[in-house]
Write a protein that holds these residues in place. Structure first.
Motif, PDB file in Angstrom:
ATOM      1  N   MET A 183      32.288  41.362  38.826  1.00  0.00           N
ATOM      2  CA  MET A 183      32.691  41.225  37.420  1.00  0.00           C
ATOM      3  C   MET A 183      32.008  40.000  36.826  1.00  0.00           C
ATOM      4  O   MET A 183      31.843  38.999  37.502  1.00  0.00           O
ATOM      5  CB  MET A 183      34.204  41.042  37.326  1.00  0.00           C
ATOM      6  CG  MET A 183      34.987  42.250  37.817  1.00  0.00           C
ATOM      7  SD  MET A 183      36.667  42.212  37.194  1.00  0.00           S
ATOM      8  CE  MET A 183      37.308  40.776  38.019  1.00  0.00           C
ATOM      9  N   TRP A 184      31.673  40.101  35.561  1.00  0.00           N
ATOM     10  CA  TRP A 184      31.013  38.965  34.905  1.00  0.00           C
ATOM     11  C   TRP A 184      31.983  37.831  34.602  1.00  0.00           C
ATOM     12  O   TRP A 184      31.607  36.663  34.606  1.00  0.00           O
ATOM     13  CB  TRP A 184      30.359  39.415  33.598  1.00  0.00           C
ATOM     14  CG  TRP A 184      29.125  40.247  33.802  1.00  0.00           C
ATOM     15  CD1 TRP A 184      28.993  41.575  33.556  1.00  0.00           C
ATOM     16  CD2 TRP A 184      27.855  39.802  34.305  1.00  0.00           C
ATOM     17  NE1 TRP A 184      27.714  41.987  33.869  1.00  0.00           N
ATOM     18  CE2 TRP A 184      27.003  40.922  34.324  1.00  0.00           C
ATOM     19  CE3 TRP A 184      27.355  38.561  34.732  1.00  0.00           C
ATOM     20  CZ2 TRP A 184      25.683  40.846  34.760  1.00  0.00           C
ATOM     21  CZ3 TRP A 184      26.035  38.488  35.170  1.00  0.00           C
ATOM     22  CH2 TRP A 184      25.226  39.607  35.177  1.00  0.00           C
ATOM     23  N   ARG A 185      33.226  38.193  34.320  1.00  0.00           N
ATOM     24  CA  ARG A 185      34.180  37.186  33.853  1.00  0.00           C
ATOM     25  C   ARG A 185      34.404  36.097  34.912  1.00  0.00           C
ATOM     26  O   ARG A 185      34.807  36.389  36.026  1.00  0.00           O
ATOM     27  CB  ARG A 185      35.523  37.876  33.538  1.00  0.00           C
ATOM     28  CG  ARG A 185      36.563  36.975  32.956  1.00  0.00           C
ATOM     29  CD  ARG A 185      37.783  37.796  32.531  1.00  0.00           C
ATOM     30  NE  ARG A 185      38.282  38.676  33.586  1.00  0.00           N
ATOM     31  CZ  ARG A 185      39.054  38.272  34.583  1.00  0.00           C
ATOM     32  NH1 ARG A 185      39.422  37.025  34.673  1.00  0.00           N
ATOM     33  NH2 ARG A 185      39.456  39.133  35.500  1.00  0.00           N
ATOM     34  N   PRO A 186      34.126  34.830  34.552  1.00  0.00           N
ATOM     35  CA  PRO A 186      34.315  33.766  35.552  1.00  0.00           C
ATOM     36  C   PRO A 186      35.792  33.472  35.796  1.00  0.00           C
ATOM     37  O   PRO A 186      36.622  33.652  34.902  1.00  0.00           O
ATOM     38  CB  PRO A 186      33.626  32.550  34.926  1.00  0.00           C
ATOM     39  CG  PRO A 186      33.463  32.839  33.489  1.00  0.00           C
ATOM     40  CD  PRO A 186      33.609  34.318  33.275  1.00  0.00           C
ATOM     41  N   THR A 187      36.088  33.038  37.007  1.00  0.00           N
ATOM     42  CA  THR A 187      37.447  32.632  37.345  1.00  0.00           C
ATOM     43  C   THR A 187      37.683  31.239  36.782  1.00  0.00           C
ATOM     44  O   THR A 187      36.818  30.367  36.880  1.00  0.00           O
ATOM     45  CB  THR A 187      37.611  32.608  38.882  1.00  0.00           C
ATOM     46  OG1 THR A 187      37.371  33.918  39.369  1.00  0.00           O
ATOM     47  CG2 THR A 187      39.002  32.159  39.303  1.00  0.00           C
ATOM     48  N   ASN A 188      38.850  31.056  36.188  1.00  0.00           N
ATOM     49  CA  ASN A 188      39.206  29.738  35.679  1.00  0.00           C
ATOM     50  C   ASN A 188      39.956  28.996  36.795  1.00  0.00           C
ATOM     51  O   ASN A 188      41.146  29.190  36.975  1.00  0.00           O
ATOM     52  CB  ASN A 188      40.086  29.934  34.437  1.00  0.00           C
ATOM     53  CG  ASN A 188      40.133  28.685  33.603  1.00  0.00           C
ATOM     54  OD1 ASN A 188      39.474  27.685  33.911  1.00  0.00           O
ATOM     55  ND2 ASN A 188      40.910  28.724  32.545  1.00  0.00           N
ATOM     56  N   HIS A 189      39.232  28.173  37.556  1.00  0.00           N
ATOM     57  CA  HIS A 189      39.854  27.522  38.714  1.00  0.00           C
ATOM     58  C   HIS A 189      40.777  26.386  38.286  1.00  0.00           C
ATOM     59  O   HIS A 189      40.412  25.570  37.438  1.00  0.00           O
ATOM     60  CB  HIS A 189      38.782  26.952  39.651  1.00  0.00           C
ATOM     61  CG  HIS A 189      37.954  28.014  40.309  1.00  0.00           C
ATOM     62  ND1 HIS A 189      38.426  28.783  41.343  1.00  0.00           N
ATOM     63  CD2 HIS A 189      36.699  28.447  40.048  1.00  0.00           C
ATOM     64  CE1 HIS A 189      37.490  29.640  41.707  1.00  0.00           C
ATOM     65  NE2 HIS A 189      36.429  29.458  40.943  1.00  0.00           N
TER      66      HIS A 189
END
Ligand code: ZN
Ligand code: ZN
Length: 282
Positions: A37-43
């Motif tokens: 998926m393109w959507r980055p994880t918000n760590h």
């Protein structure tokens, strides 16, 4: 050689260290977000800190982040290209935040537009990404399995990238044993492997080799098919020990990306087999 594995981060990025520790891994590789998926994880920033604390507690060696499989820095499609550049930039940012030693990525495919056309796009993209690397978190090009249009299928192609990027001080290489094999380099033969490493040293510099991927291959030599097999169970078989035991490769993180017993990724048995093979050929 720090024999380790690609593990999941499900439950927070710091949990990769717990999984590596449970496997008895000496190094670890992880995705900083879902690879499909393109959507980055918000760590959660606290988890980025936990990662570093847990790494020190576990005495873990090399830490490697692998970029999304979707990344294609040679794509002729503007939208896909822009997404690829920002995804790789994001991976580098997370990699720097957890003090990873490297961010590994597949350069991509020009999809028929030709090597030269693809190359210009790759170089422009990498210039913007390399700026975000730190002295300790490098960007490493992984050699491809050589399928049609992929860039990085030979040392010649990797060397051209190094030249065009002025041998940037934070640019490195990751060699995958399976990808080398299916690209036509029989890494189970000591003479072939010696020649290949000498070529790497002459064209790129041996010190640029920062990461190894250790996988057996389901597909034949020179087939260009990327099919990883468990250690010792593929067409390299016991000869994978030649790669594992090579004296020049002993300082590096060596990460397994194999299916494992249950198809859930590398397990403790795969790591044990890799260590056993290595000790036989050392
Ligand atoms: Zn790999
Ligand atoms: Zn692969």
């Amino acid at each position: 050689m720090q024999i380790g594995a690609h593990v999941s981060c499900s439950g927070g990025i710091h949990t990769a260290v717990d999984r590596a520790e449970a496997l008895g891994a000496e190094s670890v590789q992880l995705f900083t977000q879902s690879p499909r998926m393109w959507r980055p994880t918000n760590h959660d920033p606290a988890n980025l800190e936990r990662f570093k604390t847990r790494r020190a507690e576990a005495g873990l060696g090399g830490v490697v982040c692998h970029a999304l499989y979707l990344v294609n820095l040679a794509s002729p499609d503007e939208a896909l290209y822009a997404k690829s550049v920002s995804a790789l930039q994001n991976t580098v940012e997370v990699g720097c935040a957890i003090e990873a030693d490297a961010v590994v990525f597949h350069v991509g495919s020009h999809l028929g537009a030709g090597f030269e056309a693809g190359l210009g796009r790759v170089v422009a993209a990498l210039e913007s990404v390399l700026d975000r690397c730190s002295d300790t978190t490098w960007l490493c090009l992984e050699n491809s399995a050589g399928a049609g249009g992929t860039i990085g299928r030979s040392f010649d192609e990797l060397a051209v990238l190094f030249e065009r990027l002025g041998h940037h001080p934070r640019l490195g290489v990751c060699l995958d044993s399976c990808h080398l094999f299916v690209s036509g380099y029989d890494v189970g033969e000591r003479d072939t492997l010696d020649g290949l490493l000498a070529d790497l040293d002459a064209r790129i510099g041996f010190e640029r080799l920062r990461v190894l991927h250790v996988n057996d291959s389901k597909a034949p030599l020179g087939s260009n098919l990327d099919r990883h097999e468990n250690i010792g169970e593929g067409l390299l078989g016991e000869r994978l020990g030649v790669f594992l035991g090579h004296p020049a490769l002993q300082g590096l993180p060596a990460l397994l990306e194999v299916p494992g017993r249950e198809g859930k990724g590398p397990d403790a048995e795969e790591l044990r087999k890799a260590r056993e093979l290595r000790s036989r050929w050392l």
